[in-house]
Write a protein that holds these residues in place. Structure first.
Motif, mmCIF file in Angstrom:
data_model
loop_
_atom_site.group_PDB
_atom_site.id
_atom_site.type_symbol
_atom_site.label_atom_id
_atom_site.label_comp_id
_atom_site.label_asym_id
_atom_site.label_seq_id
_atom_site.Cartn_x
_atom_site.Cartn_y
_atom_site.Cartn_z
ATOM 1 N N LEU A 380 0.835 -1.209 0.000
ATOM 2 C CA LEU A 380 0.000 0.000 0.000
ATOM 3 C C LEU A 380 0.867 1.255 0.000
ATOM 4 C CD1 LEU A 380 -2.862 -1.109 2.419
ATOM 5 C CD2 LEU A 380 -3.089 -0.602 -0.027
ATOM 6 N N LEU A 381 1.965 1.199 0.694
ATOM 7 C CA LEU A 381 2.877 2.359 0.689
ATOM 8 C C LEU A 381 3.587 2.486 -0.666
ATOM 9 C CD1 LEU A 381 4.603 2.350 4.205
ATOM 10 C CD2 LEU A 381 2.367 3.212 3.554
ATOM 11 N N THR A 382 3.944 1.343 -1.230
ATOM 12 C CA THR A 382 4.617 1.354 -2.534
ATOM 13 C C THR A 382 3.720 1.994 -3.603
ATOM 14 O OG1 THR A 382 5.829 -0.633 -1.929
ATOM 15 C CG2 THR A 382 5.688 -0.125 -4.282
ATOM 16 N N TYR A 383 2.421 1.717 -3.491
ATOM 17 C CA TYR A 383 1.429 2.318 -4.394
ATOM 18 C C TYR A 383 1.603 3.833 -4.439
ATOM 19 C CZ TYR A 383 -3.391 3.442 -5.950
ATOM 20 O OH TYR A 383 -4.485 3.914 -6.607
ATOM 21 N N ARG A 384 1.762 4.450 -3.274
ATOM 22 C CA ARG A 384 1.904 5.908 -3.243
ATOM 23 C C ARG A 384 3.266 6.348 -3.798
ATOM 24 N NH1 ARG A 384 -3.063 8.564 -2.752
ATOM 25 N NH2 ARG A 384 -4.138 7.834 -0.908
ATOM 26 N N TYR A 385 4.271 5.544 -3.547
ATOM 27 C CA TYR A 385 5.575 5.904 -4.114
ATOM 28 C C TYR A 385 5.496 5.912 -5.629
ATOM 29 C CZ TYR A 385 10.453 5.757 -5.496
ATOM 30 O OH TYR A 385 11.649 6.037 -6.095
ATOM 31 N N LYS A 386 4.815 4.899 -6.173
ATOM 32 C CA LYS A 386 4.682 4.844 -7.631
ATOM 33 C C LYS A 386 3.913 6.034 -8.191
ATOM 34 C CE LYS A 386 5.254 -0.067 -8.366
ATOM 35 N NZ LYS A 386 4.605 -1.370 -8.603
ATOM 36 N N HIS A 387 3.107 6.672 -7.368
ATOM 37 C CA HIS A 387 2.327 7.825 -7.818
ATOM 38 C C HIS A 387 2.998 9.161 -7.505
ATOM 39 C CE1 HIS A 387 -1.789 5.527 -7.966
ATOM 40 N NE2 HIS A 387 -0.908 5.066 -8.825
ATOM 41 N N LEU A 388 4.239 9.102 -7.004
ATOM 42 C CA LEU A 388 4.892 10.350 -6.590
ATOM 43 C C LEU A 388 5.018 11.342 -7.749
ATOM 44 C CD1 LEU A 388 6.385 12.147 -4.581
ATOM 45 C CD2 LEU A 388 8.464 10.819 -5.001
ATOM 46 N N GLU A 389 5.392 10.819 -8.904
ATOM 47 C CA GLU A 389 5.565 11.712 -10.049
ATOM 48 C C GLU A 389 4.251 12.422 -10.398
ATOM 49 O OE1 GLU A 389 7.420 11.007 -14.407
ATOM 50 O OE2 GLU A 389 8.098 9.649 -12.807
ATOM 51 N N LYS A 390 3.170 11.655 -10.363
ATOM 52 C CA LYS A 390 1.856 12.252 -10.640
ATOM 53 C C LYS A 390 1.484 13.258 -9.555
ATOM 54 C CE LYS A 390 0.304 9.854 -14.288
ATOM 55 N NZ LYS A 390 0.171 10.533 -15.576
ATOM 56 N N ALA A 391 1.870 12.956 -8.316
ATOM 57 C CA ALA A 391 1.556 13.882 -7.220
ATOM 58 C C ALA A 391 2.302 15.201 -7.427
ATOM 59 C CB ALA A 391 1.918 13.256 -5.878
ATOM 60 N N ILE A 392 3.499 15.118 -7.953
ATOM 61 C CA ILE A 392 4.253 16.344 -8.264
ATOM 62 C C ILE A 392 3.554 17.103 -9.392
ATOM 63 C CG2 ILE A 392 6.457 17.196 -9.202
ATOM 64 C CD1 ILE A 392 7.817 14.894 -7.572
ATOM 65 N N GLU A 393 3.068 16.364 -10.393
ATOM 66 C CA GLU A 393 2.306 17.025 -11.472
ATOM 67 C C GLU A 393 1.026 17.671 -10.936
ATOM 68 O OE1 GLU A 393 1.560 14.217 -14.625
ATOM 69 O OE2 GLU A 393 3.701 13.793 -14.838
ATOM 70 N N ASN A 394 0.332 16.972 -10.040
ATOM 71 C CA ASN A 394 -0.879 17.551 -9.449
ATOM 72 C C ASN A 394 -0.558 18.885 -8.785
ATOM 73 O OD1 ASN A 394 -2.498 15.378 -10.153
ATOM 74 N ND2 ASN A 394 -2.216 14.328 -8.189
ATOM 75 N N ALA A 395 0.546 18.922 -8.044
ATOM 76 C CA ALA A 395 0.927 20.149 -7.350
ATOM 77 C C ALA A 395 1.279 21.239 -8.361
ATOM 78 C CB ALA A 395 2.092 19.872 -6.405
ATOM 79 N N GLU A 396 1.944 20.844 -9.436
ATOM 80 C CA GLU A 396 2.307 21.835 -10.464
ATOM 81 C C GLU A 396 1.072 22.480 -11.076
ATOM 82 O OE1 GLU A 396 4.837 19.522 -12.977
ATOM 83 O OE2 GLU A 396 6.658 19.974 -11.807
ATOM 84 N N LYS A 397 0.037 21.674 -11.277
ATOM 85 C CA LYS A 397 -1.204 22.234 -11.836
ATOM 86 C C LYS A 397 -1.781 23.325 -10.941
ATOM 87 C CE LYS A 397 -2.451 18.064 -14.313
ATOM 88 N NZ LYS A 397 -3.164 16.779 -14.187
ATOM 89 N N LEU A 398 -1.463 23.254 -9.650
ATOM 90 C CA LEU A 398 -1.956 24.270 -8.717
ATOM 91 C C LEU A 398 -0.908 25.344 -8.445
ATOM 92 C CD1 LEU A 398 -3.992 22.134 -6.155
ATOM 93 C CD2 LEU A 398 -4.650 22.992 -8.394
ATOM 94 N N GLY A 399 0.159 25.332 -9.218
ATOM 95 C CA GLY A 399 1.120 26.431 -9.127
ATOM 96 C C GLY A 399 2.316 26.160 -8.222
ATOM 97 N N PHE A 400 2.456 24.944 -7.710
ATOM 98 C CA PHE A 400 3.616 24.637 -6.868
ATOM 99 C C PHE A 400 4.793 24.224 -7.756
ATOM 100 C CE2 PHE A 400 -0.140 24.224 -4.354
ATOM 101 C CZ PHE A 400 0.199 24.892 -3.201
ATOM 102 N N THR A 401 5.982 24.319 -7.188
ATOM 103 C CA THR A 401 7.176 24.108 -8.008
ATOM 104 C C THR A 401 8.161 23.214 -7.263
ATOM 105 O OG1 THR A 401 8.179 26.066 -7.032
ATOM 106 C CG2 THR A 401 6.970 26.385 -9.081
ATOM 107 N N ASN A 402 9.291 22.963 -7.915
ATOM 108 C CA ASN A 402 10.451 22.394 -7.239
ATOM 109 C C ASN A 402 10.156 21.048 -6.578
ATOM 110 O OD1 ASN A 402 13.099 22.407 -6.170
ATOM 111 N ND2 ASN A 402 12.332 23.207 -4.208
#
Lengths: 767, 767
Positions: A380-402
């Motif tokens: 279950l934790l690995t699932y979230r690790y695999k989605h880390l890149e998408k989570a960064i993209e989600n944040a970018e869509k809301l104006g977050f960076t880095n």
């Protein structure tokens, strides 16, 4: 409570008597699943009454184009819909050429459903008199194999009771199915191939847009199958395949068949070889045969129960309720596949879509950690690790960076699916639960490898998000977090939600603690991760500045942290003083009225006290519980469990027991009048927590399991097991005493009511 | 600025040259209307390029079923959509059997549009070479009659230029039209009857759900019509009727026709006699004939301009801009019909739906009071009185009782149409504008009859709403208003929006003041209204308690009222310091980011300073202006005008002029890149205010018109007239001097820069 037709029984869910009005509710309650696929308890044979058809394949979804009234920048393009998959269970029945349809029969007698949770099968039986006055008895039993998790099995038997009759059984596959939940009436499936071969049939279809390829298959066996000419008794169309099995059946004689069916998908097989993959599955199934498969099913479920069962003595409805919850959780997710997660409706309905909410981290992980091998929680934790890149993209869509990461509110593949700004953009506390789960896993398992291999990167992304999301208020001379929705979704766009600010600060400190620990103890991992994430010391200092100077709203008068800025400006009328006609407020009140009321949907400040219990004294907990619970309407299925645990820890067992009752039979008794839409799977883990963490008082302290056993006065005894770092400890609590036993051959130190004790495998420790 | 193809001209809007990319923008800019109907500047003949077809009938709408992603209790069932009505302007043209289509011609030369605002007509002319190499000249002029407001007239003339040609003109009616804005692709119109008779045609259709019956009609006249066999040259289908006029036309000879058309509706006629009503209109039209109708049109517009014109000397673009605004306002609403109102797009597009926003009360009423008979403003107030019952129902849907009234955010018939909770349920300050308009009308006209006959009931409903909506905060020991959206829609669900709290208090005091005045001076009205509304003294005392103890957020540090609780917790970066790449923020940022920023969409606290100017000192205004304007992004078309007026009153003429420029040519120069969707009608009234109240400094003080004339250094002179209580005063301002003249035979006392002066009809008063 909205219904009470389920017959109380320790191990089975039973319905007796046929009532078309409960068909859709029972279709949910008697659902079966094996972690890889699921099936609502739809009838095999044709039924013209109200029904909600549902067959589901884990991980297969459709990205339904977003529908809104008024678009806001940042909304996701689609909502991942749980897909009704091609039907493999169908068996139409004709008796002297009349199609059997329970909705149209002259009479239906002895109708009975049983979901045998101990052995993992579902059986339905009845006697029905057709319009042509032939009375037949039907017995149908089915299960989804835990061993071969692409396989389901049905034994279907018809006995004419009052005369000889020509009986035609027509097992079929059908990919011409629809979703009830669709935004634009889109077509979700495209059928590519329909094949009939001897007593086998295959339909290959693929999902639109997502291109999941699925072979839905069946093989038909009947006692008289030898030499039967299947080919000339079969029929196919562009989305359908059936085989006719017809016999003259003597009065009182049983005509039975076995249908092996299921799905082979491109998630697990070459998409161009799905039919041969299906044949392999069928070969294994037929080689074993119905009886042997059923036997293995019983063994597999015995294995699950061996670890996960909770016994309750002296209260059969409570016993049935908790087992139903444990059974459904295991039907939904067995932890074998790190691509899957625990959808809020499991395999029992379409509602809510997506598969993953913060429910997984906040409510489900403790259950899976304690009742399964720790690999399951790690998946279950690995699932979230695999989605880390998408989570960064989600944040970018809301104006977050880095590299700031914002995990989604609802997702299938890591992308955000939800589209209400007050939830999608503002209910950001969900990000904290992802980090908390890492902490929780570490505390429970002691397995540091996840942090080193994956978790540290997740923690860095989350810390970056909180650092950027907090802003400095020159007025308050503190960092504030503006415009959020807390766990209590009855407040939107508030400033300084205490829970959110607290978990934000905690996430940053947690990340920094482990960066330092890695640096000291796992330098290679540390250096690799620092390089990969381009993380500089100066950035860490800035995080620390935010964490050290976070603002927390507090009332000097009440000596409590405030749920958010301005909470005390509300009209503070408690739920007890609210006219009953006004409840549930989410059905009776317009949204603005809910928002400006003090009423709390589910634990919010108290959720923080639950997660971070050790940060506060018992007196603080009591003060906050007494302040907030009276304003809590518990209109989320996730609310009562946290309150039950806290009430128990405050020695308020009557209150704890009342909260417990609201969760354990939520679906069986249909408290929310919506069980026909599916079950509340994730909140079932909360019920488990109410017993283990609430009544049992289990915690992990200093790397040891700790218990503070209590028992509701209504019960004689209860027991549960937990797997702690591969040692299985069982606690049995009776009125006035608790005892502990241990499997295996190693001793284990535990805490009981704060005292350290040693449990050894041979001796029962009684307190 | 997004475009500059409009040719500067004092009295006309002119486009020269054909560009398919500007067709939709020009269709908006060259729209015509007469208060009862409107027409985008669509070509009469077929056009295969991008176009946005729009014919509109005032008051005729369709209740489009609400579409949302996630339903909230209290949302309205439908959104009232502005309806594209059956097409009456169509005239297809065939030249030697080739259909004229400007998008497909070999060349288009001398293309020119002119919207003659002085005389109220629109003309289009061009030379086009068809695929068959025939070159034709086309001149088309049309207008919607102000006198016969159900009538439109088109003169369409074709001249073959390079050879003789067979020319076929096919005038038609078409009810097979669609809306671009539709939630569910519903059919909006049902056609009941298509009739062709001689040179007349009629299509009777009705709107779905709302059952507005409409006869769309035409009559065709051509020089050669005598003896022409129309019957055998006509065609009809279930939603279409056309008449062919065909002639061999010599090279250089003009073939012309006149088409009289328009609508007779069940709003004004018996729904079963619409065809005979249409015939009556056509009879009147034909009796007068094209030239006479055009002459009357010029006279009617001269009458409008006589009163409403603003002249600007020395700046042709500014002159063109202000006249365009005044012209469009008059095309949209002439004040003859108390059932109608001023839609934000007028008759120029479908967007926003509904017809009535708080724009009417906040921005439009001053214009209509000053440039028309006071009956017109009274009609606008009567409109709200007629909707009082619906406003009470709207409030009841949100849980209010006892006759509390909440006027809708958007409406056609008094029912709320909008469905975003943060707007519909929370942008409640709109209710205050309804009461403020009564105050404004009373101050301007001195006409107390509206209060006695209607307004008092409206004021009571509104006071009741504010009394119930405010709640007592024991923490603040004041009444607070929680969970609102102010005029600045870039903040949602905030507490104690200063503007909302201020206008709430004001509304209560205003209502109480007039209850007392009625009691003292109009006892009969007082008693009747008190009985009708069941209003007791005890209730009034409770209102007073709320008004007297209203909370207003204030910053001691900045000595300003705060826009809302917690405003200073934001990151206070001014717009000047915001990277330009981030603007407009409503296109660049996700909603949460906008919400937690300090940026202001349109005047909020300053809107209160505008309405209630006399309650504050010049220093207070200056302080608040300097505090808030730097955070204002003016991303609403309604924003710059208020700031322009306030900048002028603070003697900041450069700033005032800059704000003025942003409003007056907003659509002509397409600042917001959306003019193709329609014009911003209501904000045009704000432009008028910028000159009259801003540069002219006009106010009403102690029942007298008061002026503080200023002039931008860019202008030589400007002048405007206002109708004050049936006396028309004209002010002309040049650099360094202002002069006043008066029509009629009575003298009038006015204030100029605070000094009382007397203007007499004979003498020019120069200051």
């Amino acid at each position: 409570m909205n219904q009470d037709y389920i017959v109380p029984n320790n191990w089975s869910i039973i319905e007796e008597g046929f009532d078309p009005d409960t068909v859709r509710a029972s279709e949910s309650l008697f659902s079966i699943g094996n972690g890889a696929m699921g099936q609502r308890a739809n009838f095999e044979e044709y039924y013209s009454g109200p029904t909600f058809q549902g067959s589901y394949i884990a991980g297969v979804y459709y990205p339904d184009k977003t529908r809104v009234g008024w678009w806001k920048n940042g909304y996701p393009e689609y909502f991942a819909k749980v897909l009704n998959a091609p039907n493999w269970i169908g068996i139409n029945v004709f008796v002297n050429d009349e199609k059997l349809d329970l909705f149209k029969c002259k009479s239906v007698e002895d109708f009975r459903r049983e979901l045998n949770m101990k052995e993992g099968w579902y059986e339905r039986s009845f006697r029905a008199t057709l319009q042509n006055d032939i009375e037949v008895k039907v017995v149908s039993r089915r299960f989804l194999s835990l061993d071969l998790d692409e396989l389901g099995v049905i034994r279907y038997a018809v006995t004419p009771l009052n005369s000889d009759a020509k009986v035609l059984l027509r097992p079929y596959l059908d990919s011409g199915i629809k979703n009830e939940d669709t935004n634009w009436e889109d077509k979700f499936w495209d059928t590519l191939d329909v094949k009939l071969q001897g007593n086998q049939a295959f339909i290959v279809s693929k999902t639109m847009k997502t291109d999941f390829y699925v072979s839905t298959f069946m093989q038909v066996e009947a006692g008289e199958c030898n030499g039967y000419d299947f080919e000339s008794n079969s029929f196919k169309s562009s989305t359908y395949a059936s085989i006719n099995l017809e016999r003259k059946v003597k009065k009182g004689e049983e005509f039975s068949m076995v249908k092996y069916g299921g799905y082979a998908t491109s998630m697990n097989h070459d998409k161009y070889k799905l039919i041969s993959a299906s044949r392999n599955i069928l070969d294994q199934a037929v080689t074993l045969g119905y009886e042997k498969l059923l036997e293995k099913q019983k063994q597999a479920w015995a294995g699950v129960w061996e670890m996960a069962d909770i016994t309750i003595d002296g209260d059969v409805k409570a016993q049935q309720g908790i087992r139903f919850n444990i059974f459904q959780l295991n039907q939904t997710y067995l932890g074998k596949d790190a691509r899957l997660n625990i959808g809020p409706k499991g395999f029992t309905g379409e509602k809510y879509g997506g598969s993953t909410y913060w429910d997984t981290e906040a409510y489900c992980i403790p259950f899976y950690m304690a009742t399964k091998d720790q690999k399951v929680a790690r998946n279950l934790l690995t699932y979230r690790y695999k989605h880390l890149e998408k989570a960064i993209e989600n944040a970018e869509k809301l104006g977050f960076t880095n590299g700031a990461a914002l995990y989604p509110m609802v997702t299938m593949n890591g992308e955000e699916c939800h589209n209400e700004w007050e939830i999608t953009f503002e209910e950001i506390h969900r990000n904290g639960a992802i980090a908390f789960a890492i902490y929780n896993y570490l505390r429970y398992t002691g397995d540091y490898s996840y942090v080193r291999e994956m978790g540290m990167e997740v923690m860095i992304g989350i810390a970056r998000f909180w650092h950027q999301r907090a802003t400095y208020s020159t007025a308050k001379k503190k960092y504030v977090i503006l415009g959020v929705t807390g766990p209590n979704e009855y407040e939107n766009n508030v400033n300084n939600n205490w829970y959110t600010n607290y978990i934000a600060k905690w996430c940053i400190n947690f990340a920094i603690e482990h960066i330092e620990k890695l640096k000291a103890e796992h330098t290679e991992d540390h250096d690799r991760i620092r390089e990969k994430t381009a993380l500089k010391d100066t950035e860490i200092s800035k995080w620390q500045e935010v964490a050290d100077n976070m603002f927390f709203p507090y009332s000097e008068e009440h000596k409590v942290y405030l749920q958010q800025d301005g909470f005390l400006d509300k009209e503070m009328v408690t739920v007890a003083d609210l006219d009953k006609s006004q409840r549930p407020i989410n059905q009776k009140w317009s949204w603005d009225r809910i928002l400006r009321s003090p009423y709390i949907k589910q634990a919010d400040t108290l959720q923080g006290f639950y997660f971070f219990e050790d940060d506060f004294t018992r007196e603080e907990l009591e003060r906050h519980f007494d302040f907030y619970e009276p304003f809590t309407v518990h209109e989320s299925s996730l609310s009562p469990c946290v309150h039950s645990i806290q009430a128990a820890s405050l020695d308020r067992m009557d209150q704890a027991y009342t909260f417990y009752l609201r969760t354990s039979r939520l679906d069986l008794d249909d408290y929310n009048k919506e069980v026909h839409e599916g079950l509340h799977i994730t909140s079932m883990a909360g019920t488990w927590m109410s017993i283990v963490e609430g009544f049992g008082g289990m915690r992990i302290k200093n790397g040891m399991p700790s218990f503070e056993p209590r028992i509701p006065k209504e019960w004689k005894a209860y027991s549960f097991k937990v797997n702690f770092r591969n040692q299985i400890i069982k606690m049995t609590v009776e009125q006035g005493q608790a005892s502990f036993s241990l499997e295996g051959d190693k001793e284990l130190d535990i805490l009981v009511n704060g005292k350290e004790m040693r449990v050894s495998p041979d001796n029962l420790l009684t307190v």
